[in-house]
Design a protein around this motif. Sequence first.
Motif, PDB file in Angstrom:
ATOM      1  N   ASP A 242      41.525  23.375  32.445  1.00 62.18           N
ATOM      2  CA  ASP A 242      41.098  24.123  33.680  1.00 62.18           C
ATOM      3  C   ASP A 242      39.809  23.328  34.549  1.00 62.18           C
ATOM      4  O   ASP A 242      39.078  22.715  33.696  1.00 62.18           O
ATOM      5  CB  ASP A 242      40.557  25.497  33.322  1.00 62.18           C
ATOM      6  CG  ASP A 242      41.557  26.614  32.998  1.00 62.18           C
ATOM      7  OD1 ASP A 242      42.893  26.472  33.560  1.00 62.18           O
ATOM      8  OD2 ASP A 242      41.417  27.534  32.435  1.00 62.18           O
ATOM      9  N   VAL A 244      36.768  23.950  37.304  1.00 62.12           N
ATOM     10  CA  VAL A 244      36.375  25.073  38.052  1.00 62.12           C
ATOM     11  C   VAL A 244      35.672  24.480  39.175  1.00 62.12           C
ATOM     12  O   VAL A 244      34.753  23.361  38.836  1.00 62.12           O
ATOM     13  CB  VAL A 244      35.436  26.010  37.187  1.00 62.12           C
ATOM     14  CG1 VAL A 244      34.654  27.040  37.971  1.00 62.12           C
ATOM     15  CG2 VAL A 244      35.982  26.624  36.074  1.00 62.12           C
ATOM     16  N   THR A 251      39.293  28.237  40.079  1.00 68.49           N
ATOM     17  CA  THR A 251      39.742  27.709  38.870  1.00 68.49           C
ATOM     18  C   THR A 251      41.212  27.133  39.056  1.00 68.49           C
ATOM     19  O   THR A 251      41.933  27.708  39.707  1.00 68.49           O
ATOM     20  CB  THR A 251      39.834  28.636  37.695  1.00 68.49           C
ATOM     21  OG1 THR A 251      38.560  28.962  37.383  1.00 68.49           O
ATOM     22  CG2 THR A 251      40.353  28.099  36.391  1.00 68.49           C
ATOM     23  N   ARG A 321      37.668  22.735  29.578  1.00 68.98           N
ATOM     24  CA  ARG A 321      37.207  23.257  30.902  1.00 68.98           C
ATOM     25  C   ARG A 321      36.262  22.143  31.652  1.00 68.98           C
ATOM     26  O   ARG A 321      35.404  21.525  30.716  1.00 68.98           O
ATOM     27  CB  ARG A 321      36.537  24.701  30.919  1.00 68.98           C
ATOM     28  CG  ARG A 321      35.608  25.249  31.755  1.00 68.98           C
ATOM     29  CD  ARG A 321      35.073  26.601  31.495  1.00 68.98           C
ATOM     30  NE  ARG A 321      34.573  27.167  32.476  1.00 68.98           N
ATOM     31  CZ  ARG A 321      33.237  26.979  32.764  1.00 68.98           C
ATOM     32  NH1 ARG A 321      32.443  26.104  32.150  1.00 68.98           N
ATOM     33  NH2 ARG A 321      32.529  27.592  33.753  1.00 68.98           N
TER      34      ARG A 321
END
Length: 326
Positions: A242, A244, A251, A321
Amino acid sequence: MNDNRTETAALDNHKLRVVAKEAAAEGVVSLVLADPDGGDLPEWSPGAHLDLVLGENLIRQYSLCGDVADRSRLRVAVLREPASRGGSRSVHEDVSVGDLIAVKGPRNNFPLVDAPSYLFVAGGIGITPMKPMIAEVDARGAEWMLLYGGRTASGMAFADALTQQYSDRVQVRPQDEYGLLDLDAALDALTPGTAVYCCGPEPLLAAIEEKCKSRSGVELHLERFAPKVIESENDGPAEGFDVVLDRSGKTVTVSADETVLDALLREGVEVDFSCREGTCGTCEQTVLDGVPDHRDSVLDDDEQAANDCMMVCVSRSCTPRLVLDL
Protein backbone atom coordinates in the motif's frame (compact mmCIF):
# COMPACT_ATOMS: atom_id res chain seq x y z
CA MET A 1 14.95 14.35 -0.60
CA ASN A 2 18.20 15.72 -1.99
CA ASP A 3 17.05 19.11 -3.27
CA ASN A 4 20.52 19.90 -4.60
CA ARG A 5 20.02 17.40 -7.39
CA THR A 6 17.17 19.19 -9.14
CA GLU A 7 16.61 22.57 -10.71
CA THR A 8 13.33 24.41 -10.83
CA ALA A 9 11.57 22.90 -13.82
CA ALA A 10 10.69 26.25 -15.36
CA LEU A 11 9.71 24.77 -18.72
CA ASP A 12 6.80 22.34 -18.88
CA ASN A 13 5.96 21.39 -22.47
CA HIS A 14 7.05 24.88 -23.52
CA LYS A 15 7.92 24.88 -27.22
CA LEU A 16 11.37 26.02 -28.29
CA ARG A 17 12.53 26.61 -31.84
CA VAL A 18 15.42 24.70 -33.38
CA VAL A 19 17.73 27.50 -34.54
CA ALA A 20 20.70 25.31 -35.49
CA LYS A 21 21.37 21.67 -36.28
CA GLU A 22 24.86 20.54 -37.17
CA ALA A 23 27.15 17.53 -37.03
CA ALA A 24 29.22 17.44 -33.84
CA ALA A 25 30.99 14.19 -34.80
CA GLU A 26 30.34 11.10 -36.86
CA GLY A 27 26.89 9.91 -35.76
CA VAL A 28 26.34 12.88 -33.42
CA VAL A 29 24.22 15.96 -34.13
CA SER A 30 24.00 19.14 -32.08
CA LEU A 31 20.71 20.99 -31.65
CA VAL A 32 20.46 24.60 -30.53
CA LEU A 33 17.07 25.63 -29.12
CA ALA A 34 15.76 29.13 -28.46
CA ASP A 35 12.52 30.76 -27.35
CA PRO A 36 10.52 31.61 -30.49
CA ASP A 37 9.67 35.03 -29.01
CA GLY A 38 13.27 35.78 -28.07
CA GLY A 39 12.73 35.46 -24.32
CA ASP A 40 15.29 34.36 -21.77
CA LEU A 41 15.47 30.65 -21.01
CA PRO A 42 15.71 29.16 -17.49
CA GLU A 43 18.98 29.18 -15.62
CA TRP A 44 20.74 25.83 -15.42
CA SER A 45 23.90 24.42 -13.90
CA PRO A 46 26.54 22.04 -15.25
CA GLY A 47 25.27 18.45 -15.34
CA ALA A 48 21.66 19.41 -16.11
CA HIS A 49 19.59 17.71 -18.78
CA LEU A 50 16.60 18.73 -20.86
CA ASP A 51 13.61 16.58 -21.81
CA LEU A 52 12.72 16.72 -25.50
CA VAL A 53 9.13 15.75 -26.30
CA LEU A 54 9.64 14.18 -29.71
CA GLY A 55 6.20 12.63 -30.11
CA GLU A 56 3.35 11.07 -28.21
CA ASN A 57 4.90 8.89 -25.48
CA LEU A 58 8.35 9.71 -26.91
CA ILE A 59 10.26 11.80 -24.36
CA ARG A 60 14.03 11.65 -24.15
CA GLN A 61 16.58 13.29 -21.86
CA TYR A 62 19.73 14.90 -23.23
CA SER A 63 22.50 16.64 -21.28
CA LEU A 64 22.92 20.36 -21.83
CA CYS A 65 26.34 21.07 -23.31
CA GLY A 66 26.25 24.77 -24.12
CA ASP A 67 27.26 27.91 -22.25
CA VAL A 68 25.65 28.16 -18.79
CA ALA A 69 25.78 31.96 -18.96
CA ASP A 70 23.89 32.15 -22.28
CA ARG A 71 20.20 32.54 -21.40
CA SER A 72 19.21 32.89 -25.07
CA ARG A 73 19.73 29.29 -26.14
CA LEU A 74 20.11 25.70 -24.98
CA ARG A 75 22.33 23.15 -26.71
CA VAL A 76 22.20 19.35 -26.67
CA ALA A 77 24.14 16.77 -28.64
CA VAL A 78 22.55 13.45 -29.62
CA LEU A 79 24.25 10.22 -30.63
CA ARG A 80 22.39 8.14 -33.18
CA GLU A 81 21.96 4.80 -31.44
CA PRO A 82 21.95 1.74 -33.74
CA ALA A 83 19.24 0.16 -31.57
CA SER A 84 17.28 3.40 -31.18
CA ARG A 85 13.85 3.13 -29.57
CA GLY A 86 12.84 6.17 -31.59
CA GLY A 87 14.40 9.13 -29.79
CA SER A 88 17.81 9.50 -31.40
CA ARG A 89 16.44 8.43 -34.78
CA SER A 90 13.79 11.16 -34.57
CA VAL A 91 16.38 13.82 -33.71
CA HIS A 92 18.65 12.78 -36.56
CA GLU A 93 16.00 12.20 -39.23
CA ASP A 94 12.89 14.21 -38.40
CA VAL A 95 13.99 17.37 -36.60
CA SER A 96 14.88 20.35 -38.80
CA VAL A 97 15.93 23.96 -38.27
CA GLY A 98 12.81 26.01 -37.69
CA ASP A 99 10.86 23.22 -36.00
CA LEU A 100 9.20 23.77 -32.64
CA ILE A 101 9.92 21.11 -30.00
CA ALA A 102 8.20 20.86 -26.63
CA VAL A 103 10.66 20.61 -23.76
CA LYS A 104 10.63 20.04 -20.01
CA GLY A 105 13.25 21.11 -17.49
CA PRO A 106 16.11 21.74 -17.10
CA ARG A 107 16.64 19.20 -14.32
CA ASN A 108 19.94 18.28 -12.69
CA ASN A 109 20.61 14.80 -11.28
CA PHE A 110 24.38 15.16 -11.81
CA PRO A 111 25.39 18.38 -10.01
CA LEU A 112 28.94 19.65 -9.83
CA VAL A 113 30.21 19.66 -6.24
CA ASP A 114 32.91 21.87 -4.77
CA ALA A 115 36.25 20.08 -4.62
CA PRO A 116 39.94 21.00 -4.66
CA SER A 117 40.49 18.99 -7.84
CA TYR A 118 38.57 17.01 -10.43
CA LEU A 119 38.97 14.07 -12.77
CA PHE A 120 36.45 13.89 -15.59
CA VAL A 121 36.11 10.54 -17.37
CA ALA A 122 33.90 10.50 -20.46
CA GLY A 123 32.99 7.65 -22.77
CA GLY A 124 31.53 8.63 -26.13
CA ILE A 125 28.48 10.86 -25.86
CA GLY A 126 29.11 10.96 -22.11
CA ILE A 127 31.25 14.02 -22.86
CA THR A 128 28.12 16.21 -23.06
CA PRO A 129 27.55 16.90 -19.32
CA MET A 130 31.33 17.21 -18.82
CA LYS A 131 31.75 20.12 -21.22
CA PRO A 132 30.02 22.80 -19.09
CA MET A 133 31.50 21.27 -15.93
CA ILE A 134 35.00 21.70 -17.31
CA ALA A 135 34.28 25.31 -18.28
CA GLU A 136 33.14 26.08 -14.74
CA VAL A 137 35.98 24.43 -12.84
CA ASP A 138 38.55 25.93 -15.21
CA ALA A 139 37.06 29.37 -14.63
CA ARG A 140 37.37 28.78 -10.88
CA GLY A 141 41.06 27.99 -11.28
CA ALA A 142 40.63 24.47 -9.89
CA GLU A 143 42.91 21.59 -10.82
CA TRP A 144 41.30 19.17 -13.28
CA MET A 145 41.95 16.57 -15.97
CA LEU A 146 39.74 15.02 -18.64
CA LEU A 147 40.16 11.43 -19.81
CA TYR A 148 38.00 11.02 -22.90
CA GLY A 149 37.49 7.71 -24.70
CA GLY A 150 35.48 6.60 -27.70
CA ARG A 151 35.50 3.94 -30.37
CA THR A 152 37.16 6.17 -32.99
CA ALA A 153 38.40 9.76 -33.06
CA SER A 154 35.88 10.67 -35.76
CA GLY A 155 32.98 9.79 -33.45
CA MET A 156 34.17 11.79 -30.41
CA ALA A 157 32.15 15.00 -30.20
CA PHE A 158 33.94 18.22 -29.12
CA ALA A 159 37.32 16.44 -28.84
CA ASP A 160 39.20 18.88 -31.10
CA ALA A 161 37.66 21.97 -29.50
CA LEU A 162 38.41 20.76 -25.98
CA THR A 163 42.00 19.90 -26.89
CA GLN A 164 42.55 23.27 -28.56
CA GLN A 165 41.09 25.18 -25.63
CA TYR A 166 42.61 23.27 -22.72
CA SER A 167 45.68 21.62 -24.24
CA ASP A 168 47.35 18.93 -22.10
CA ARG A 169 44.59 18.85 -19.48
CA VAL A 170 42.60 16.86 -22.05
CA GLN A 171 43.59 13.30 -22.90
CA VAL A 172 41.69 12.03 -25.94
CA ARG A 173 42.01 8.25 -26.21
CA PRO A 174 40.08 6.62 -29.08
CA GLN A 175 39.89 2.88 -28.52
CA ASP A 176 41.07 1.90 -32.01
CA GLU A 177 44.35 3.72 -31.31
CA TYR A 178 44.89 3.32 -27.54
CA GLY A 179 42.69 0.44 -26.40
CA LEU A 180 40.53 0.79 -23.30
CA LEU A 181 40.98 3.79 -21.04
CA ASP A 182 43.72 3.33 -18.43
CA LEU A 183 41.56 4.02 -15.42
CA ASP A 184 44.11 2.69 -12.93
CA ALA A 185 46.78 5.16 -14.04
CA ALA A 186 44.34 8.08 -13.90
CA LEU A 187 43.00 7.14 -10.47
CA ASP A 188 46.42 6.36 -9.00
CA ALA A 189 47.59 9.89 -9.86
CA LEU A 190 44.81 11.59 -7.90
CA THR A 191 45.31 13.60 -4.73
CA PRO A 192 42.97 13.04 -1.76
CA GLY A 193 39.70 14.94 -2.04
CA THR A 194 39.48 14.72 -5.82
CA ALA A 195 35.95 14.54 -7.22
CA VAL A 196 35.69 12.01 -10.05
CA TYR A 197 32.91 12.51 -12.59
CA CYS A 198 32.15 9.76 -15.07
CA CYS A 199 29.51 9.42 -17.79
CA GLY A 200 29.36 6.94 -20.63
CA PRO A 201 28.47 3.34 -21.44
CA GLU A 202 27.71 0.90 -18.64
CA PRO A 203 30.97 -1.12 -18.88
CA LEU A 204 32.96 2.06 -18.26
CA LEU A 205 30.76 3.08 -15.32
CA ALA A 206 30.90 -0.38 -13.77
CA ALA A 207 34.69 -0.50 -14.14
CA ILE A 208 35.33 2.88 -12.51
CA GLU A 209 32.83 2.12 -9.74
CA GLU A 210 34.71 -1.06 -8.90
CA LYS A 211 38.14 0.61 -9.03
CA CYS A 212 37.09 3.50 -6.80
CA LYS A 213 35.93 1.14 -4.04
CA SER A 214 39.53 0.41 -3.07
CA ARG A 215 40.74 4.01 -3.29
CA SER A 216 40.24 6.28 -0.29
CA GLY A 217 39.86 10.01 -0.67
CA VAL A 218 38.07 9.75 -4.03
CA GLU A 219 34.50 10.98 -4.38
CA LEU A 220 32.83 9.31 -7.38
CA HIS A 221 29.86 10.80 -9.24
CA LEU A 222 28.18 8.88 -12.07
CA GLU A 223 25.47 9.56 -14.60
CA ARG A 224 23.88 6.72 -16.52
CA PHE A 225 22.10 6.96 -19.87
CA ALA A 226 20.61 3.49 -19.38
CA PRO A 227 19.46 1.70 -16.22
CA LYS A 228 22.05 -0.33 -14.35
CA VAL A 229 21.41 -3.93 -13.39
CA ILE A 230 19.75 -3.79 -9.99
CA GLU A 231 20.31 -6.51 -7.41
CA SER A 232 17.26 -6.01 -5.24
CA GLU A 233 17.24 -7.13 -1.63
CA ASN A 234 13.85 -8.64 -2.35
CA ASP A 235 14.90 -11.67 -4.40
CA GLY A 236 11.56 -13.44 -4.25
CA PRO A 237 8.45 -12.78 -6.31
CA ALA A 238 7.17 -9.23 -6.23
CA GLU A 239 4.44 -8.60 -3.68
CA GLY A 240 1.75 -5.99 -3.48
CA PHE A 241 1.88 -3.16 -0.94
CA ASP A 242 0.00 0.00 0.00
CA VAL A 243 1.04 3.57 -0.74
CA VAL A 244 -0.52 6.19 1.51
CA LEU A 245 -0.74 9.70 0.07
CA ASP A 246 -0.11 11.89 3.11
CA ARG A 247 -1.64 15.13 1.85
CA SER A 248 -4.89 13.58 0.63
CA GLY A 249 -5.11 10.64 3.06
CA LYS A 250 -5.79 8.33 0.13
CA THR A 251 -4.41 4.78 0.07
CA VAL A 252 -3.40 3.22 -3.25
CA THR A 253 -2.70 -0.50 -3.48
CA VAL A 254 0.21 -1.40 -5.76
CA SER A 255 -0.20 -4.91 -7.14
CA ALA A 256 2.65 -7.33 -7.74
CA ASP A 257 2.63 -6.72 -11.49
CA GLU A 258 2.52 -2.91 -11.63
CA THR A 259 4.77 -0.03 -10.66
CA VAL A 260 4.01 2.60 -8.05
CA LEU A 261 3.78 5.11 -10.89
CA ASP A 262 1.22 3.05 -12.80
CA ALA A 263 -0.85 2.54 -9.66
CA LEU A 264 -0.85 6.29 -8.95
CA LEU A 265 -1.83 7.12 -12.52
CA ARG A 266 -4.54 4.47 -12.41
CA GLU A 267 -6.06 6.26 -9.42
CA GLY A 268 -5.89 9.65 -11.12
CA VAL A 269 -2.95 10.99 -9.09
CA GLU A 270 -0.95 13.55 -11.05
CA VAL A 271 2.74 12.65 -11.04
CA ASP A 272 5.49 13.96 -13.30
CA PHE A 273 7.36 11.21 -15.12
CA SER A 274 9.40 10.65 -18.25
CA CYS A 275 11.82 7.74 -18.79
CA ARG A 276 9.97 4.99 -16.86
CA GLU A 277 13.30 3.22 -16.30
CA GLY A 278 14.76 5.02 -13.29
CA THR A 279 17.39 7.13 -15.03
CA CYS A 280 15.99 10.65 -15.41
CA GLY A 281 14.79 11.52 -11.89
CA THR A 282 11.59 13.20 -13.06
CA CYS A 283 9.28 11.00 -10.96
CA GLU A 284 11.15 11.44 -7.64
CA GLN A 285 8.84 11.56 -4.62
CA THR A 286 9.48 12.26 -0.94
CA VAL A 287 9.06 9.25 1.38
CA LEU A 288 7.67 10.08 4.84
CA ASP A 289 7.40 6.55 6.24
CA GLY A 290 8.28 3.01 5.19
CA VAL A 291 11.36 1.62 3.45
CA PRO A 292 11.62 1.83 -0.35
CA ASP A 293 13.13 -0.98 -2.40
CA HIS A 294 15.36 1.24 -4.53
CA ARG A 295 15.76 0.08 -8.13
CA ASP A 296 16.75 3.35 -9.79
CA SER A 297 19.99 4.49 -11.41
CA VAL A 298 19.83 8.08 -10.11
CA LEU A 299 20.34 8.00 -6.34
CA ASP A 300 23.78 7.16 -5.01
CA ASP A 301 24.30 4.66 -2.17
CA ASP A 302 24.07 7.29 0.59
CA GLU A 303 20.90 8.80 -0.89
CA GLN A 304 19.28 5.39 -1.17
CA ALA A 305 20.27 4.52 2.39
CA ALA A 306 18.56 7.70 3.64
CA ASN A 307 15.24 6.28 2.38
CA ASP A 308 13.69 9.76 2.23
CA CYS A 309 12.88 9.72 -1.48
CA MET A 310 12.30 7.24 -4.30
CA MET A 311 11.79 7.00 -8.06
CA VAL A 312 8.25 5.69 -8.34
CA CYS A 313 8.64 4.49 -11.94
CA VAL A 314 10.82 1.52 -10.91
CA SER A 315 11.31 1.34 -7.14
CA ARG A 316 8.99 -0.70 -4.94
CA SER A 317 8.71 -1.26 -1.18
CA CYS A 318 10.47 -3.39 1.42
CA THR A 319 7.61 -2.73 3.84
CA PRO A 320 3.89 -3.42 3.52
CA ARG A 321 3.20 0.32 3.58
CA LEU A 322 4.84 3.44 2.20
CA VAL A 323 3.79 7.00 2.95
CA LEU A 324 4.52 9.56 0.23
CA ASP A 325 4.29 13.32 0.36
CA LEU A 326 1.47 13.45 -2.18
